[in-house]
Design a protein around this motif. Structure first.
Motif, PDB file in Angstrom:
ATOM      1  N   ALA A 195       0.837  -1.173   0.074  1.00 40.80           N
ATOM      2  CA  ALA A 195       0.026  -0.051  -0.242  1.00 40.80           C
ATOM      3  C   ALA A 195       1.055   1.378  -0.023  1.00 40.80           C
ATOM      4  O   ALA A 195       1.948   1.348   0.797  1.00 40.80           O
ATOM      5  CB  ALA A 195      -0.932   0.044   1.193  1.00 40.80           C
ATOM      6  N   VAL A 196       0.616   2.208  -0.785  1.00 38.51           N
ATOM      7  CA  VAL A 196       1.461   3.390  -0.786  1.00 38.51           C
ATOM      8  C   VAL A 196       2.776   3.014  -1.003  1.00 38.51           C
ATOM      9  O   VAL A 196       3.705   4.000  -0.632  1.00 38.51           O
ATOM     10  CB  VAL A 196       1.141   4.529   0.231  1.00 38.51           C
ATOM     11  N   GLY A 197       3.277   1.987  -1.756  1.00 35.28           N
ATOM     12  CA  GLY A 197       4.642   1.803  -1.788  1.00 35.28           C
ATOM     13  C   GLY A 197       5.251   1.030  -0.809  1.00 35.28           C
ATOM     14  O   GLY A 197       6.571   0.933  -0.671  1.00 35.28           O
ATOM     15  N   LEU A 198       4.422   0.881   0.330  1.00 37.32           N
ATOM     16  CA  LEU A 198       5.050   0.208   1.282  1.00 37.32           C
ATOM     17  C   LEU A 198       4.457  -1.370   1.309  1.00 37.32           C
ATOM     18  O   LEU A 198       3.486  -1.766   1.043  1.00 37.32           O
ATOM     19  CB  LEU A 198       4.299   0.804   2.625  1.00 37.32           C
ATOM     20  N   GLU A 199       5.610  -2.004   1.592  1.00 40.65           N
ATOM     21  CA  GLU A 199       5.452  -3.522   1.371  1.00 40.65           C
ATOM     22  C   GLU A 199       5.161  -4.295   2.745  1.00 40.65           C
ATOM     23  O   GLU A 199       5.731  -3.924   3.722  1.00 40.65           O
ATOM     24  CB  GLU A 199       6.813  -4.087   0.881  1.00 40.65           C
ATOM     25  N   LEU A 200       4.248  -5.288   2.601  1.00 40.18           N
ATOM     26  CA  LEU A 200       3.961  -5.932   4.171  1.00 40.18           C
ATOM     27  C   LEU A 200       5.095  -6.832   4.295  1.00 40.18           C
ATOM     28  O   LEU A 200       5.417  -7.566   3.541  1.00 40.18           O
ATOM     29  CB  LEU A 200       2.729  -6.874   3.862  1.00 40.18           C
ATOM     30  N   MET A 201       5.912  -6.674   5.346  1.00 35.52           N
ATOM     31  CA  MET A 201       7.204  -7.354   5.728  1.00 35.52           C
ATOM     32  C   MET A 201       6.993  -8.587   6.540  1.00 35.52           C
ATOM     33  O   MET A 201       7.266  -9.549   6.080  1.00 35.52           O
ATOM     34  CB  MET A 201       8.193  -6.415   6.234  1.00 35.52           C
ATOM     35  N   ASP A 202       6.365  -8.363   7.649  1.00 32.90           N
ATOM     36  CA  ASP A 202       6.251  -9.508   8.620  1.00 32.90           C
ATOM     37  C   ASP A 202       4.872  -9.159   9.510  1.00 32.90           C
ATOM     38  O   ASP A 202       4.575  -8.042   9.417  1.00 32.90           O
ATOM     39  CB  ASP A 202       7.309  -9.265   9.684  1.00 32.90           C
ATOM     40  N   PRO A 205       2.234 -11.958  16.385  1.00 33.66           N
ATOM     41  CA  PRO A 205       1.253 -11.920  17.312  1.00 33.66           C
ATOM     42  C   PRO A 205       1.335 -10.912  18.472  1.00 33.66           C
ATOM     43  O   PRO A 205       2.267 -10.438  18.810  1.00 33.66           O
ATOM     44  CB  PRO A 205       1.586 -13.496  17.876  1.00 33.66           C
ATOM     45  N   VAL A 206       0.221 -10.405  18.671  1.00 29.03           N
ATOM     46  CA  VAL A 206      -0.005  -9.331  19.786  1.00 29.03           C
ATOM     47  C   VAL A 206      -0.972  -9.887  20.655  1.00 29.03           C
ATOM     48  O   VAL A 206      -1.763 -10.805  20.212  1.00 29.03           O
ATOM     49  CB  VAL A 206      -0.045  -7.741  19.562  1.00 29.03           C
ATOM     50  N   GLU A 207      -1.479  -9.191  21.724  1.00 30.12           N
ATOM     51  CA  GLU A 207      -2.330  -9.552  22.566  1.00 30.12           C
ATOM     52  C   GLU A 207      -3.714  -9.670  21.806  1.00 30.12           C
ATOM     53  O   GLU A 207      -4.342  -8.596  21.279  1.00 30.12           O
ATOM     54  CB  GLU A 207      -2.872  -8.320  23.707  1.00 30.12           C
ATOM     55  N   ASP A 208      -4.432 -10.794  21.731  1.00 30.71           N
ATOM     56  CA  ASP A 208      -5.663 -11.022  21.002  1.00 30.71           C
ATOM     57  C   ASP A 208      -5.628 -10.578  19.525  1.00 30.71           C
ATOM     58  O   ASP A 208      -6.703 -10.043  19.297  1.00 30.71           O
ATOM     59  CB  ASP A 208      -6.983 -10.395  21.751  1.00 30.71           C
ATOM     60  N   GLY A 209      -4.440 -10.420  18.995  1.00 32.88           N
ATOM     61  CA  GLY A 209      -4.562 -10.101  17.576  1.00 32.88           C
ATOM     62  C   GLY A 209      -3.079 -10.226  16.692  1.00 32.88           C
ATOM     63  O   GLY A 209      -2.334 -11.038  17.382  1.00 32.88           O
ATOM     64  N   THR A 210      -2.947  -9.429  16.021  1.00 33.51           N
ATOM     65  CA  THR A 210      -1.697  -9.427  15.046  1.00 33.51           C
ATOM     66  C   THR A 210      -1.183  -8.020  14.990  1.00 33.51           C
ATOM     67  O   THR A 210      -1.761  -7.258  14.900  1.00 33.51           O
ATOM     68  CB  THR A 210      -1.834  -9.935  13.774  1.00 33.51           C
ATOM     69  N   LEU A 211       0.006  -7.752  14.657  1.00 36.53           N
ATOM     70  CA  LEU A 211       0.683  -6.686  14.244  1.00 36.53           C
ATOM     71  C   LEU A 211       1.468  -7.084  13.240  1.00 36.53           C
ATOM     72  O   LEU A 211       2.380  -7.834  12.868  1.00 36.53           O
ATOM     73  CB  LEU A 211       1.782  -6.235  15.394  1.00 36.53           C
ATOM     74  N   SER A 212       1.108  -6.384  11.912  1.00 35.96           N
ATOM     75  CA  SER A 212       1.638  -6.503  10.751  1.00 35.96           C
ATOM     76  C   SER A 212       2.601  -5.145  10.240  1.00 35.96           C
ATOM     77  O   SER A 212       2.153  -4.035  10.558  1.00 35.96           O
ATOM     78  CB  SER A 212       0.509  -6.407   9.570  1.00 35.96           C
ATOM     79  N   TYR A 213       3.765  -5.334   9.965  1.00 34.73           N
ATOM     80  CA  TYR A 213       4.794  -4.427   9.718  1.00 34.73           C
ATOM     81  C   TYR A 213       4.900  -4.157   8.221  1.00 34.73           C
ATOM     82  O   TYR A 213       5.334  -5.130   7.467  1.00 34.73           O
ATOM     83  CB  TYR A 213       5.969  -4.842  10.586  1.00 34.73           C
ATOM     84  N   TYR A 214       4.627  -2.890   7.866  1.00 35.66           N
ATOM     85  CA  TYR A 214       5.111  -2.368   6.402  1.00 35.66           C
ATOM     86  C   TYR A 214       6.018  -1.473   6.538  1.00 35.66           C
ATOM     87  O   TYR A 214       6.264  -0.738   7.391  1.00 35.66           O
ATOM     88  CB  TYR A 214       3.631  -1.590   5.936  1.00 35.66           C
TER      89      TYR A 214
END
Lengths: 302, 133
Positions: A195-202, A205-214
């Protein structure tokens, strides 16, 4: 005479020829100084000042006035302290984002804080997004400015004092054995690969969910998808969007935006300029304010 | 001894088979309980048949059906029951403790740690002491 000229050129020449090279070289610099951060956000000016030092590839920043708030950042590691309480986070990744979507402008030699520096702009799709001021002697980034699409400065992070003497830097360590967060194999299906030239890297897991790093190699975005409510604290501005609201909080250097999709709670943490942030948000599920029955359902089942 | 309670009523109605009729005749000759029950049933049957026959009012069935429907489907009763159920569910939901909010300090730290893996931009990103929430 010739040797002196060559020596002078070697001293003042930039240590690398692109943004990745400049930033990589800057990690080896050792320095200390006072940093000021000033951001012109859609919700007004945000500023802060603190002491900062870089030693052995580790950055330590601390509040010189209170003395009890310290941040330490090294590759994969981030630690914060408030008084005697220390929190630490360690992450693993096999991937590294490269700022390949940026092109370098014409470097110019000037001076900053009385030191010879090289100033260079970096452009994405023809728009200058980043301007770095690099110390010619050490390679340290003395100042970085980021810009909105219309050329207005968004955030200006600059050292207002600079020294290569790194004695007296506070230490920050924890006795706990840190368990590194490892990436999950998949990200939530609602998140785009790019998105906007930022790539989904990793995705972690976080508390009751996920953290996706772009990342695009310079700007970063963390996208949290969680069933828990997200509390942005005070100074929150609500912006109508979709069938609900964004709740956002700009601070000096980063912004946090949170909203509900009706089924999940999302939060974005980023240093993107506001126009890129707006475009990034448009690539994610839109806000839907949960109705009464949905809220009751959530109380029972999360 | 097995008694013939159900077969006695059928016998009085004259609907038993010849074999059943022989069985009843034989049994009541031997069983005092069934003989008295047969007599009681016969008296009741005679009493009912002696009642006068009345014409049924023409509107009795529609009125009864309407009343039954009103009792069965009265909206006010349903609304009251639904409101009571909703109130119980809402009160229970409100009594539950609030879900604990996500710790944004943890998440911000994690983003900072991950960003620091990318390049030497450490001093430029997510490094602000005292900014943790």
């Amino acid at each position: 005479m010739l040797a002196a000229v060559v020596a002078a050129i070697l001293v003042v020449a930039p240590v690398a020829a692109d943004i990745g090279g400049y930033l990589e070289a800057s990690t080896e610099a050792e320095f200390a100084g006072e940093q000021v951060v000033l951001c012109e956000t859609p919700d007004g000016s945000r500023s802060t000042a603190f002491e900062i030092a870089q030693v052995d590839g580790t950055v330590v920043a601390w509040d010189a006035q209170s003395g009890d708030s310290i941040v330490r950042v090294a590759p994969g590691l981030s630690m914060t302290s408030a008084g005697d309480h220390v929190e630490a986070t360690l992450v693993e990744s096999s991937r590294s984002a490269q700022p390949s979507s940026y092109t370098e402008g014409e470097p110019s030699s000037t001076s900053y804080l009385g030191r010879p520096v090289t100033e260079v702009g970096f452009y994405r799709e023809g728009i200058e997004r980043v301007r770095l001021t690099l110390d010619d002697e050490t390679g340290a980034v003395l100042r970085s400015r980021t810009f909105d699409a219309d050329g207005d400065a968004y955030c200006d992070r600059r050292l207002v004092s600079f020294s290569t003497d790194v004695t007296g830097v506070p230490s920050l360590s924890t006795e706990d054995d840190l368990q590194a967060a490892t990436p999950l194999e998949t990200a939530p299906a609602m998140l785009p690969e790019e998105a906007v030239g930022l790539e989904l890297m990793d995705t972690y897991p976080v508390e009751d969910g996920t953290l996706s790093y772009y990342s695009d190699g310079f700007f970063s975005v963390g996208v949290v998808v969680t069933s828990r409510p997200v509390d942005l604290g005070s100074d929150v501005v609500e912006v109508p969007a979709g069938r609900g609201h964004y709740r956002r909080n700009f601070t000096a250097g980063s912004a946090v935006v949170s909203w509900s999709t009706g089924t999940d709670n999302l939060a974005v943490i980023t240093d993107l300029p506001p126009d890129m942030l707006e475009e990034f948000l448009a690539s994610l599920p839109e806000p839907v304010d949960a109705g009464f029955f949905r809220r009751i359902w959530s109380r029972f089942f999360g | 001894m097995t008694h013939l309670d159900l077969l006695l009523s059928v016998y009085l109605d004259g609907e038993t088979t010849p074999e059943e009729s022989r069985l009843v005749s034989q049994h009541i000759g031997e069983c005092l309980r069934c003989r008295r029950r047969l007599e009681a049933l016969n008296e009741a049957r005679t009493a009912v048949r002696s009642l006068p026959m009345l014409d049924m009012p023409a509107d009795l069935v529609p009125a009864a059906v309407t009343e039954t429907r009103q009792r069965r489907w009265h909206p006010a009763r349903w609304a009251a029951a639904a409101a009571a159920a909703a109130a119980i569910v809402t009160a229970t939901a409100l009594a539950l403790p609030d879900p604990e909010p996500l710790d944004l300090g943890d998440v911000t730290r994690q983003v900072g740690a991950r960003a620091a893996l990318d390049l030497g931009a450490n001093s430029l990103k997510f490094v602000v002491p005292g900014a943790e929430r």
